[in-house]
Design an enzyme around this catalytic site. Structure first.
Site, PDB file in Angstrom:
ATOM      1  N   ASP A 100       0.873  -1.155   0.000  1.00  0.00           N
ATOM      2  CA  ASP A 100       0.000   0.000   0.000  1.00  0.00           C
ATOM      3  C   ASP A 100       0.923   1.221   0.000  1.00  0.00           C
ATOM      4  OD1 ASP A 100      -2.265   1.619   0.247  1.00  0.00           O
ATOM      5  OD2 ASP A 100      -2.188   1.563   2.434  1.00  0.00           O
ATOM      6  N   ASP A 102      -0.051   4.911   1.510  1.00  0.00           N
ATOM      7  CA  ASP A 102      -0.166   5.728   2.723  1.00  0.00           C
ATOM      8  C   ASP A 102       0.076   4.900   3.978  1.00  0.00           C
ATOM      9  OD1 ASP A 102      -1.077   8.285   1.488  1.00  0.00           O
ATOM     10  OD2 ASP A 102      -2.740   7.019   0.837  1.00  0.00           O
ATOM     11  N   ASP A 249     -19.007  12.107   6.202  1.00  0.00           N
ATOM     12  CA  ASP A 249     -18.986  12.672   4.850  1.00  0.00           C
ATOM     13  C   ASP A 249     -17.952  13.792   4.729  1.00  0.00           C
ATOM     14  OD1 ASP A 249     -20.984  10.930   4.166  1.00  0.00           O
ATOM     15  OD2 ASP A 249     -22.609  12.419   4.237  1.00  0.00           O
ATOM     16  N   SER A 250     -17.792  14.577   5.776  1.00  0.00           N
ATOM     17  CA  SER A 250     -16.830  15.681   5.731  1.00  0.00           C
ATOM     18  C   SER A 250     -15.391  15.149   5.688  1.00  0.00           C
ATOM     19  CB  SER A 250     -17.021  16.596   6.948  1.00  0.00           C
ATOM     20  OG  SER A 250     -18.292  17.219   6.917  1.00  0.00           O
ATOM     21  N   ILE A 251     -15.115  14.135   6.481  1.00  0.00           N
ATOM     22  CA  ILE A 251     -13.786  13.517   6.444  1.00  0.00           C
ATOM     23  C   ILE A 251     -13.532  12.909   5.064  1.00  0.00           C
ATOM     24  CG2 ILE A 251     -12.401  11.607   7.326  1.00  0.00           C
ATOM     25  CD1 ILE A 251     -12.424  13.828   9.303  1.00  0.00           C
ATOM     26  N   ARG A 252     -14.535  12.242   4.521  1.00  0.00           N
ATOM     27  CA  ARG A 252     -14.406  11.650   3.186  1.00  0.00           C
ATOM     28  C   ARG A 252     -14.111  12.728   2.149  1.00  0.00           C
ATOM     29  NH1 ARG A 252     -19.924  10.457   1.031  1.00  0.00           N
ATOM     30  NH2 ARG A 252     -19.687  12.719   0.726  1.00  0.00           N
ATOM     31  N   ASP A 253     -14.811  13.865   2.239  1.00  0.00           N
ATOM     32  CA  ASP A 253     -14.644  14.922   1.244  1.00  0.00           C
ATOM     33  C   ASP A 253     -13.258  15.559   1.303  1.00  0.00           C
ATOM     34  OD1 ASP A 253     -17.169  14.469   0.325  1.00  0.00           O
ATOM     35  OD2 ASP A 253     -18.102  16.185   1.345  1.00  0.00           O
ATOM     36  N   VAL A 254     -12.638  15.548   2.466  1.00  0.00           N
ATOM     37  CA  VAL A 254     -11.265  16.064   2.556  1.00  0.00           C
ATOM     38  C   VAL A 254     -10.351  15.275   1.617  1.00  0.00           C
ATOM     39  CG1 VAL A 254      -9.264  16.353   4.076  1.00  0.00           C
ATOM     40  CG2 VAL A 254     -11.553  16.915   4.907  1.00  0.00           C
ATOM     41  N   HIS A 255     -10.642  13.989   1.466  1.00  0.00           N
ATOM     42  CA  HIS A 255      -9.869  13.141   0.557  1.00  0.00           C
ATOM     43  C   HIS A 255     -10.384  13.264  -0.876  1.00  0.00           C
ATOM     44  CE1 HIS A 255      -7.739  10.843   3.759  1.00  0.00           C
ATOM     45  NE2 HIS A 255      -8.808  11.189   4.462  1.00  0.00           N
ATOM     46  N   ASP A 386      -1.531  -0.887   6.069  1.00  0.00           N
ATOM     47  CA  ASP A 386      -1.783  -0.435   7.441  1.00  0.00           C
ATOM     48  C   ASP A 386      -3.228  -0.669   7.873  1.00  0.00           C
ATOM     49  OD1 ASP A 386      -3.267   2.607   7.426  1.00  0.00           O
ATOM     50  OD2 ASP A 386      -2.400   1.913   5.555  1.00  0.00           O
TER      51      ASP A 386
END
Length: 543
Positions: A100, A102, A249-255, A386
């Site tokens: 992987d 990251d 959803d907010s954490i996902r959108d950061v990516h 990880d």
């Protein structure tokens, strides 16, 4: 956690203390009987024995014995750069190494989680219309640990052991611990039924429990707790399920919106921990004729810039296959998505793929097509990642690959375990537990008062031991008395595990890893026995 040396030595001290100091005192048979043992006779005939004095003498003798053992335990420290095994595996059988990206090939600085937290918090405010006042909360890197469970309906974060029992004292609503009595009332005890747990692969079944296994989930847990804290402190009525989904959803959108990727690429030295040992590991494997591949969910340009920084501009020459935006774990299960080539400008090509070529970057695809095009099957393949679920579970269960888990927290936990303060505390904790086990047969009121004092001391020491690792949740691997649910999954899905890929440099490419026995008290599986001592810390330092 405690080392096996601590455990074994402490138990021995406890056993010796129980049988010591006889000096004329006749004790009962040591076995447990229906009628209980005969009391020790340390007084003149016709008088009742002084049980309080007898028990405290054993306590003091046990403490002396334990203190004498600590120096010898300090000579058998575990090496934080060792590789630990759940399953016997020989590197001589491995022909192909997969990775992987990251937190496997590349590690990030402490600034990244702050960036993710802040960006997701701003998305909550700007796109989900959350109160602007939540901006006062800042990321605390010392709040959460990986592997915690979140009860979506009740909005509480907690640590659960391998047997589905909640570790009392680790249940948090917002940023405040929930009293044990309230937890027991809430769950009608401290056990979480199977149907409320996340499924075999860690996914939440409906609006029940969610387990956070990703290192990137640390900012998510902290943000959830901070917003919960704000609503609770300000007596704002809210739906916990909506909060969980909005933060997710907010954490996902950061990516997915590229916020994280653009920030890292703009200041790569700030966010990526430069590690020349990554190139050393890859070069070592290449020198021994091993094939290597990369499968990551990260985008092409992001991976290219990171690998150029930590490995060099020729990094692709080391890999036989490179796959980006793989969408793991779907990559391991969805047979429908074909591979697409990515050119030097990051543009997707429409060519049909008949062969995965060295030096070329591919996007999407699926493992079944990968196996068809490469022929890399079975136990000759070792893949490192990880994320225990997304990276490793399907590979070991469905495809027979060998798996290696990268657990960065392992190094810091082992360093803590090697400190004299920790060893002293855990050695005495183990000895005291042994004393309680042996002396519980004394049921008279005087003895029970002494045992209650010992139990309180044991409880206080357990809390102290938890604080050595994380003040709120303790060790990633242990609850007070059992392996964590995280460790249970690690044991199931990873053949070997280590703090970083650099640990491979300590071993020959033909080395065989042998699992140690599971520690019955405080060690993760594999952290005892010869495997954990090769190389020993002192030997590694000498080199």
């Amino acid at each position: 956690m405690a080392t096996a040396a601590v455990t074994a030595a402490a138990r021995g001290a406890g056993a010796r203390a129980v049988t010591a100091l006889r000096d004329g005192c006749r004790t009962a048979a040591r076995g447990r009987s229906l009628t209980g043992p005969t009391r020790p006779l340390c007084t003149a005939p016709g008088t009742a024995p002084d049980m309080k004095r007898y028990l405290w003498e054993r306590y003091r003798e046990a403490k002396r014995s334990t203190e004498e053992l600590v120096p010898s335990i300090m000579n058998n420290l575990l090496n934080p750069d060792a590789i630990f095994s759940n399953n016997e595996m020989s590197l001589s059988d491995i022909e192909i190494y997969g990775f992987d990206y990251d937190y496997t090939l590349v590690f990030y600085s402490k600034h990244l989680h702050t960036l993710i937290f802040n960006a997701a918090r701003d998305l909550l405010i700007n796109e989900h219309r959350y109160p602007v006042e939540i901006r006062k909360y800042e990321y605390d890197p010392n709040f959460a640990i990986r592997g915690l469970h979140y009860d979506v309906q009740r909005a509480v974060l907690m640590k659960i052991d391998a047997f589905h029992y909640i570790q009392l004292g680790t249940v948090y609503r917002g940023l405040s611990v929930v009293p044990d009595e309230e937890v027991i009332e809430m769950y009608e005890g401290s056990h979480v039924p199977l149907e409320q747990m996340s499924d075999f692969y860690g996914k939440s079944s409906g609006n029940t429990m969610k387990q956070f296994m990703d290192i990137f989930s640390l900012p998510e847990m902290t943000l959830l707790s901070c917003v919960n804290e704000y609503f609770l402190k300000n007596n704002i009525d809210y739906e916990p399920v909506h909060l969980y989904k909005d933060v997710k959803d907010s954490i996902r959108d950061v990516h997915t919106k590229g916020i994280m990727y653009r920030a890292i690429e703009a200041d790569i030295e700030k966010y990526i921990c430069y590690a020349e040992q990554t190139r050393a590991v890859l070069a070592k494997l290449a020198d021994h004729g091993k094939k290597m591949f990369l499968i990551t969910n990260s985008p092409s340009s992001f991976v290219d810039k990171g690998m150029r920084y930590i490995v060099g501009k020729d990094w692709r020459d080391l890999f036989d296959v490179v796959i980006v935006q793989a969408e793991k774990p779907n990559f391991f299960n969805d047979k429908r998505r074909p591979f697409r080539k990515v050119n030097e400008k990051g543009v997707l090509l429409w060519d049909k793929i008949y062969k995965l070529q060295k030096g070329q970057i591919y996007k999407q695809g699926n493992l079944y097509e990968f196996l068809k095009l490469t022929g890399w099957r079975g136990s000759k393949v070792l893949y490192f990642g990880d994320h225990i679920y997304s990276d490793l579970a399907d590979l070991t269960l469905k495809h027979g690959w060998r798996t290696g888990a990268i657990i960065p927290e392992l190094r810091s936990e082992l360093k803590t375990m090697n400190t004299e303060q920790y060893i002293q505390t855990v050695a005495w904790l183990q000895t005291l537990t042994g004393l309680l086990e042996q002396m519980q047969v004394h049921r008279d009121a005087e003895s029970q008062l002494v045992l209650q004092e010992w139990k309180k001391e044991r409880k206080d020491m357990r809390e102290m031991t938890k604080g050595f690792f994380n003040a709120q949740f303790g060790s990633l691997f242990r609850t007070d008395q059992n392996p964590t649910y995280f460790l249970r999954r690690l044991s199931r899905f990873a053949d070997i595990y280590m703090a970083s890929l650099s640990c491979l440099l300590n071993y020959d490419v033909s080395h065989t890893f042998y699992p140690g026995p599971h520690c019955s008290t405080s060690c993760p599986p594999g952290l005892i026995g010869p495997a954990a001592r090769l190389p020993l810390l002192q030997e590694a330092q000498a080199k």
